[in-house]
Design a protein around this motif. Structure first.
Motif, PDB file in Angstrom:
ATOM      1  N   LEU A   1       9.438  15.699 -29.965  1.00 30.33           N
ATOM      2  CA  LEU A   1      10.679  15.910 -29.226  1.00 30.33           C
ATOM      3  C   LEU A   1      10.586  15.312 -27.823  1.00 30.33           C
ATOM      4  O   LEU A   1      11.581  14.851 -27.267  1.00 30.33           O
ATOM      5  N   ARG A   2       9.377  15.323 -27.252  1.00 20.19           N
ATOM      6  CA  ARG A   2       9.178  14.752 -25.920  1.00 20.19           C
ATOM      7  C   ARG A   2       9.209  13.234 -25.937  1.00 20.19           C
ATOM      8  O   ARG A   2       9.934  12.606 -25.161  1.00 20.19           O
ATOM      9  N   ILE A   3       8.434  12.638 -26.831  1.00 21.92           N
ATOM     10  CA  ILE A   3       8.208  11.202 -26.745  1.00 21.92           C
ATOM     11  C   ILE A   3       9.401  10.398 -27.236  1.00 21.92           C
ATOM     12  O   ILE A   3       9.641   9.276 -26.788  1.00 21.92           O
ATOM     13  N   GLU A   4      10.209  10.968 -28.138  1.00 23.49           N
ATOM     14  CA  GLU A   4      11.370  10.244 -28.646  1.00 23.49           C
ATOM     15  C   GLU A   4      12.496  11.222 -28.998  1.00 23.49           C
ATOM     16  O   GLU A   4      12.726  11.523 -30.166  1.00 23.49           O
ATOM     17  N   PRO A   5      13.180  11.752 -28.005  1.00 21.56           N
ATOM     18  CA  PRO A   5      14.267  12.693 -28.289  1.00 21.56           C
ATOM     19  C   PRO A   5      15.389  12.011 -29.062  1.00 21.56           C
ATOM     20  O   PRO A   5      15.753  10.868 -28.790  1.00 21.56           O
ATOM     21  N   ALA A   6      15.933  12.734 -30.049  1.00 22.96           N
ATOM     22  CA  ALA A   6      16.964  12.149 -30.913  1.00 22.96           C
ATOM     23  C   ALA A   6      18.228  11.796 -30.136  1.00 22.96           C
ATOM     24  O   ALA A   6      18.927  10.848 -30.477  1.00 22.96           O
ATOM     25  N   VAL A   7      18.544  12.576 -29.105  1.00 18.41           N
ATOM     26  CA  VAL A   7      19.699  12.281 -28.248  1.00 18.41           C
ATOM     27  C   VAL A   7      19.156  11.830 -26.901  1.00 18.41           C
ATOM     28  O   VAL A   7      18.711  12.652 -26.098  1.00 18.41           O
ATOM     29  N   PRO A   8      19.165  10.524 -26.630  1.00 17.14           N
ATOM     30  CA  PRO A   8      18.475  10.034 -25.433  1.00 17.14           C
ATOM     31  C   PRO A   8      19.279  10.126 -24.142  1.00 17.14           C
ATOM     32  O   PRO A   8      18.714   9.971 -23.067  1.00 17.14           O
ATOM     33  N   PHE A   9      20.597  10.369 -24.223  1.00 23.42           N
ATOM     34  CA  PHE A   9      21.445  10.265 -23.031  1.00 23.42           C
ATOM     35  C   PHE A   9      22.031  11.616 -22.627  1.00 23.42           C
ATOM     36  O   PHE A   9      22.319  12.469 -23.460  1.00 23.42           O
ATOM     37  N   GLN A  10      22.237  11.782 -21.326  1.00 23.93           N
ATOM     38  CA  GLN A  10      22.981  12.917 -20.776  1.00 23.93           C
ATOM     39  C   GLN A  10      23.910  12.391 -19.693  1.00 23.93           C
ATOM     40  O   GLN A  10      23.519  11.514 -18.911  1.00 23.93           O
ATOM     41  N   TYR A  11      25.119  12.940 -19.662  1.00 21.69           N
ATOM     42  CA  TYR A  11      26.102  12.551 -18.650  1.00 21.69           C
ATOM     43  C   TYR A  11      26.710  13.801 -18.012  1.00 21.69           C
ATOM     44  O   TYR A  11      26.818  14.850 -18.649  1.00 21.69           O
ATOM     45  N   ALA A  12      27.120  13.665 -16.768  1.00 17.92           N
ATOM     46  CA  ALA A  12      27.831  14.732 -16.073  1.00 17.92           C
ATOM     47  C   ALA A  12      28.515  14.141 -14.844  1.00 17.92           C
ATOM     48  O   ALA A  12      28.130  13.059 -14.373  1.00 17.92           O
ATOM     49  N   LYS A  13      29.515  14.852 -14.330  1.00 11.39           N
ATOM     50  CA  LYS A  13      30.175  14.469 -13.076  1.00 11.39           C
ATOM     51  C   LYS A  13      29.903  15.528 -12.021  1.00 11.39           C
ATOM     52  O   LYS A  13      29.884  16.729 -12.316  1.00 11.39           O
ATOM     53  N   ALA A  14      29.690  15.071 -10.803  1.00 11.43           N
ATOM     54  CA  ALA A  14      29.435  15.996  -9.700  1.00 11.43           C
ATOM     55  C   ALA A  14      30.682  16.827  -9.417  1.00 11.43           C
ATOM     56  O   ALA A  14      31.770  16.288  -9.226  1.00 11.43           O
ATOM     57  N   ARG A  15      30.541  18.141  -9.409  1.00 11.42           N
ATOM     58  CA  ARG A  15      31.660  19.033  -9.077  1.00 11.42           C
ATOM     59  C   ARG A  15      31.966  19.012  -7.580  1.00 11.42           C
ATOM     60  O   ARG A  15      33.069  19.369  -7.147  1.00 11.42           O
ATOM     61  N   GLU A  16      30.977  18.635  -6.804  1.00 11.21           N
ATOM     62  CA  GLU A  16      31.069  18.701  -5.348  1.00 11.21           C
ATOM     63  C   GLU A  16      30.139  17.660  -4.751  1.00 11.21           C
ATOM     64  O   GLU A  16      29.317  17.063  -5.463  1.00 11.21           O
ATOM     65  N   ASP A  17      30.256  17.432  -3.451  1.00 12.31           N
ATOM     66  CA  ASP A  17      29.254  16.612  -2.774  1.00 12.31           C
ATOM     67  C   ASP A  17      27.913  17.345  -2.847  1.00 12.31           C
ATOM     68  O   ASP A  17      27.845  18.560  -2.600  1.00 12.31           O
TER      69      ASP A  17
ATOM     70  N   LYS B   1       4.341  10.985 -13.507  1.00 11.25           N
ATOM     71  CA  LYS B   1       3.954  11.965 -12.494  1.00 11.25           C
ATOM     72  C   LYS B   1       3.897  13.383 -13.067  1.00 11.25           C
ATOM     73  O   LYS B   1       3.481  14.315 -12.372  1.00 11.25           O
ATOM     74  N   ILE B   2       4.318  13.529 -14.318  1.00 12.87           N
ATOM     75  CA  ILE B   2       4.265  14.823 -14.999  1.00 12.87           C
ATOM     76  C   ILE B   2       3.254  14.815 -16.132  1.00 12.87           C
ATOM     77  O   ILE B   2       2.440  15.727 -16.264  1.00 12.87           O
ATOM     78  N   PHE B   3       3.272  13.760 -16.933  1.00 14.37           N
ATOM     79  CA  PHE B   3       2.443  13.701 -18.136  1.00 14.37           C
ATOM     80  C   PHE B   3       1.339  12.655 -18.002  1.00 14.37           C
ATOM     81  O   PHE B   3       1.591  11.525 -17.576  1.00 14.37           O
ATOM     82  N   ASP B   4       0.124  13.034 -18.412  1.00 13.75           N
ATOM     83  CA  ASP B   4      -0.957  12.061 -18.545  1.00 13.75           C
ATOM     84  C   ASP B   4      -0.700  11.214 -19.791  1.00 13.75           C
ATOM     85  O   ASP B   4      -0.239  11.722 -20.819  1.00 13.75           O
ATOM     86  N   ASN B   5      -1.020   9.934 -19.700  1.00  8.47           N
ATOM     87  CA  ASN B   5      -0.824   9.021 -20.845  1.00  8.47           C
ATOM     88  C   ASN B   5       0.542   9.250 -21.496  1.00  8.47           C
ATOM     89  O   ASN B   5       0.649   9.535 -22.689  1.00  8.47           O
ATOM     90  N   PRO B   6       1.609   9.127 -20.725  1.00  5.62           N
ATOM     91  CA  PRO B   6       2.935   9.532 -21.214  1.00  5.62           C
ATOM     92  C   PRO B   6       3.451   8.722 -22.381  1.00  5.62           C
ATOM     93  O   PRO B   6       4.275   9.209 -23.159  1.00  5.62           O
ATOM     94  N   GLU B   7       2.976   7.487 -22.543  1.00  8.90           N
ATOM     95  CA  GLU B   7       3.467   6.646 -23.636  1.00  8.90           C
ATOM     96  C   GLU B   7       2.739   6.921 -24.950  1.00  8.90           C
ATOM     97  O   GLU B   7       3.129   6.402 -25.992  1.00  8.90           O
ATOM     98  N   ASP B   8       1.676   7.731 -24.897  1.00  5.39           N
ATOM     99  CA  ASP B   8       0.880   8.024 -26.092  1.00  5.39           C
ATOM    100  C   ASP B   8       1.363   9.313 -26.752  1.00  5.39           C
ATOM    101  O   ASP B   8       1.727  10.284 -26.071  1.00  5.39           O
ATOM    102  N   PHE B   9       1.328   9.306 -28.078  1.00  2.29           N
ATOM    103  CA  PHE B   9       1.624  10.522 -28.839  1.00  2.29           C
ATOM    104  C   PHE B   9       0.346  11.348 -28.915  1.00  2.29           C
ATOM    105  O   PHE B   9      -0.619  10.971 -29.579  1.00  2.29           O
TER     106      PHE B   9
END
Length: 479
Positions: free
Chosen positions: A342-358, A388-396
Motif C-alpha cells: 500500500l505504501r510503495i504503490e497506492p492504487a489511487v495515486p492522486f489527491q486534490y483539494a481547494k483551500a477554504r481560506e488563506d 526523509k521518512i523511509f530508508d531505501n524508499p524505492e525498495d519493497f
C-alpha cells in the motif's frame, strides 16, 4: 495537523503555469508522452529544488475549467489534504474535472461531496454502519470467492497457454464478493448483471476516467490520442446500458440495504446510485488495482519471501485452529507486507483539494503561502516514498512495519487518510479502509495455504499493473 515550525523560511511557491491555453497542453504532453508521470514530477522537483511547486494537471484546458494546481510531493506538506477544516473536496474526486452526473443517475455521489454538505455525513454514516453490520460474514464470503479464483488460475495454467490472467480472474472474484456482501449473499448471475459485472463496471469507469488515461502510444500517435481523449468528455449515454444493468441489479438484490438507507432518511433511488458507486468505483475499482499491485510486489519478492510468509501463515493458522480475525491479527509479517504494498504503490495515486481560506503549508525545508480557492494536488507515490521518512524508499521491504517499524504507519496514506486513523462521517477517508486491508491480508493467507511459491510477469499501466501468473507451486504441506 502538526503545528507549524517557525524556523522554516517563508518562500514564494516556485514553478509556472505557462501561457494560457498552451501551458496546460504543453504540461500534459510532458506528463503523458515526453516524460511520463514519475519523471514529470521528478524533473520539476529538481528544477525548482522544491517538493512544492506550481504546475498544470491533466486533462485541461478543455475538460478542466482550471488545470492549475500547487503540487505537494513530500510527507510534510501532503497531509494538509486531509485537514477538512482547511480544505474542501467538493467535486474533486477525479481531480481538476468532474464527470457529468448523468453517469450517476443525476446525483452527486458521496465521494464527490464535501464534508460540510449535510448529505455527505448522512450517506457516509449509512456506508460505515452497513459495512460494520457485515463484519461476521467478511471472512467466509471472501474465502469462497478466493477459492473460485485460485481454481480458475489452476485451470488456466493447466490449459494450452500455460499461463493465467490474474487481473481478469481476481476481478471476477472481487465483483462477486462485493455484490454478495451488499446483497445478502445473492448471486449477480440471477440479476440483469449476469456474469458480466466486471465488464459493465470497467466500461462505465472507462468512459468517466478516459481523460486521465493513456495507452502509451508513440509520441506522434499520442498527440492524436490526446486530441481525442482530452478535447471533449465521453458522454454518459455511451455507457447508459452498462450502468442501467448495474443499477437494476443492485436495486433488486440490495433490498435490505436500501430499506436501511430509507430508514435513515436517504431517498431509495439516491441510496441505490450511491451503493452502485461505492461498489463499482470505490470497491471494485480500488481492489481490482490493489490486489494486482500486491501480488506483483510479493511476486518480485521471490521465493525466500514466499517461504517466510508461508511459514508464518501456516504456523498461525494451525495454532489458532483456522483462518480467523485473531489469526490474521497475529501474522506480523503478512500485515507488514500488505502495508508495504500500500505504501510503495497506492492504487489511487492522486489527491486534490481547494483551500477554504488563506493558509500556510510547510515542506521539510520551507513554508509557503496558499491563497483561498487555490487547488492543492498530492502525488502519493512520491509522498509515501519520501527519503526523509523511509530508508531505501524505492525498495519493497516486506518487514518494514514489523516491531518499531509500526511507528511509520502514520505515513501510509493510501485511504485518503493516515493508516493510524479511521473513517468517520466527518472525514473523507475511505469507509471500507479496514475491509481493504483485511482482504489483502486474507488474499495472502489463502494464497500461501495453497501454494509454496509462484512466478509472474507484469506490464505497468496508468491505473495499475496487468499481471500474468507463470507458475503456482502447490503447497508441500496441507493445512
Amino acid at each position: 495537523m502538526a503545528s507549524l515550525d517557525p524556523k522554516l523560511p517563508l518562500k514564494p511557491i516556485p514553478g509556472s503555469y505557462g501561457l494560457p491555453f498552451f501551458g496546460p497542453i504543453s504540461d500534459r504532453h510532458d506528463y503523458f508522452y515526453h516524460q511520463g508521470r514519475d519523471k514529470y514530477f521528478a524533473t520539476r522537483i529538481k528544477k525548482y529544488n522544491s517538493t512544492v511547486f506550481k504546475t498544470n494537471m491533466p486533462p485541461g484546458p478543455f475538460i478542466s475549467q482550471n488545470p492549475r494546481v500547487i503540487a505537494l510531493l513530500d510527507a510534510a506538506s501532503f497531509p494538509i489534504l486531509f485537514d477538512n477544516s482547511k480544505v474542501e473536496k467538493r467535486n474533486l474526486l477525479d481531480g481538476t474535472f468532474m464527470p457529468s452526473t448523468d453517469f450517476f443517475g443525476g446525483y452527486r455521489p458521496c465521494a464527490f461531496q464535501d464534508t460540510t454538505e449535510p448529505s455527505h455525513q448522512l450517506i457516509k454514516t449509512f456506508f460505515i454502519n452497513f459495512l460494520s453490520s457485515k463484519h461476521s460474514i467478511f471472512l467466509p464470503l471472501f474465502r469462497n470467492a478466493l477459492s473460485e479464483h485460485f481454481a480458475d488460475l489452476d485451470d488456466q495454467l493447466a490449459g494450452k497457454h500455460g499461463k493465467a490472467s490474474f487481473n481478469s480472474s481476481i476481478g471476477t472474484a472481487i465483483f462477486n464478493f462485493i455484490f454478495r456482501l451488499i446483497c445478502e449473499n445473492k448471486n449477480p448471475n440471477e440479476t440483469k448483471i449476469g456474469s458480466k459485472g466486471p465488464t459493465l463496471v470497467q466500461t462505465w469507469l472507462g468512459a468517466q476516467l478516459a481523460p486521465l488515461a493513456t495507452l502509451n502510444p508513440p509520441t506522434i500517435i499520442g498527440y492524436l490520442e490526446d486530441l481525442v481523449l482530452r478535447t471533449v468528455s465521453i458522454p454518459a449515454w455511451t455507457v447508459k446500458s452498462s450502468y442501467k444493468n448495474l443499477y437494476e441489479g443492485f436495486s433488486v438484490a440490495a433490498t435490505a440495504a436500501l430499506d436501511e438507507a430509507e430508514r435513515l432518511g436517504i431517498k431509495r433511488d439516491e441510496a441505490c446510485h450511491n451503493l452502485v458507486f461505492m461498489a463499482a468505483f470505490n470497491a471494485f475499482g480500488g481492489l481490482s488495482n490493489q490486489l494486482p499491485i500486491l501480488i506483483k510486489w510479493v511476486g518480485l519478492g521471490g521465493e525466500e519471501l514466499h517461504k517466510q510468509l508461508a511459514h508464518e501463515i501456516r504456523t498461525v493458522v494451525k495454532k489458532e485452529g483456522g483462518v480467523t480475525f485473531a489469526a490474521l491479527e497475529n501474522m506480523t509479517l503478512t500485515k507488514s507486507t500488505v502495508y508495504e504494498a500500500l505504501r510503495i504503490e497506492p492504487a489511487v495515486p492522486f489527491q486534490y483539494a481547494k483551500a477554504r481560506e488563506d493558509l500556510v503549508i510547510q515542506s521539510h525545508d520551507a513554508s509557503f503561502q496558499i491563497n483561498k480557492g487555490e487547488m492543492l494536488f498530492g502525488y502519493q507515490p512520491f509522498v509515501t516514498k519520501d527519503p526523509k521518512i523511509f530508508d531505501n524508499p524505492e525498495d519493497f521491504v516486506a518487514d518494514r512495519f514489523v516491531g518499531d517499524g509500526g511507528k511509520l504507519l502514520k505515513y501510509v496514506l493510501w485511504s485518503n487518510g493516515r493508516e493510524t486513523e479511521d473513517p468517520t462521517p466527518d472525514n473523507k477517508q475511505c469507509p471500507a479502509k479496514n475491509l481493504v486491508v483485511l482482504m489483502c491480508r486474507l488474499f495472502l493467507v489463502e494464497l500461501f495455504l495453497r501454494y509454496d511459491t509462484f512466478t509472474i510477469d507484469f506490464k505497468p499501466l496508468v491505473l495499475g499493473p496487468t499481471v500474468t501468473i507463470k507458475s503456482l507451486t502447490k503447497a508441500s504441506n496441507t493445512f
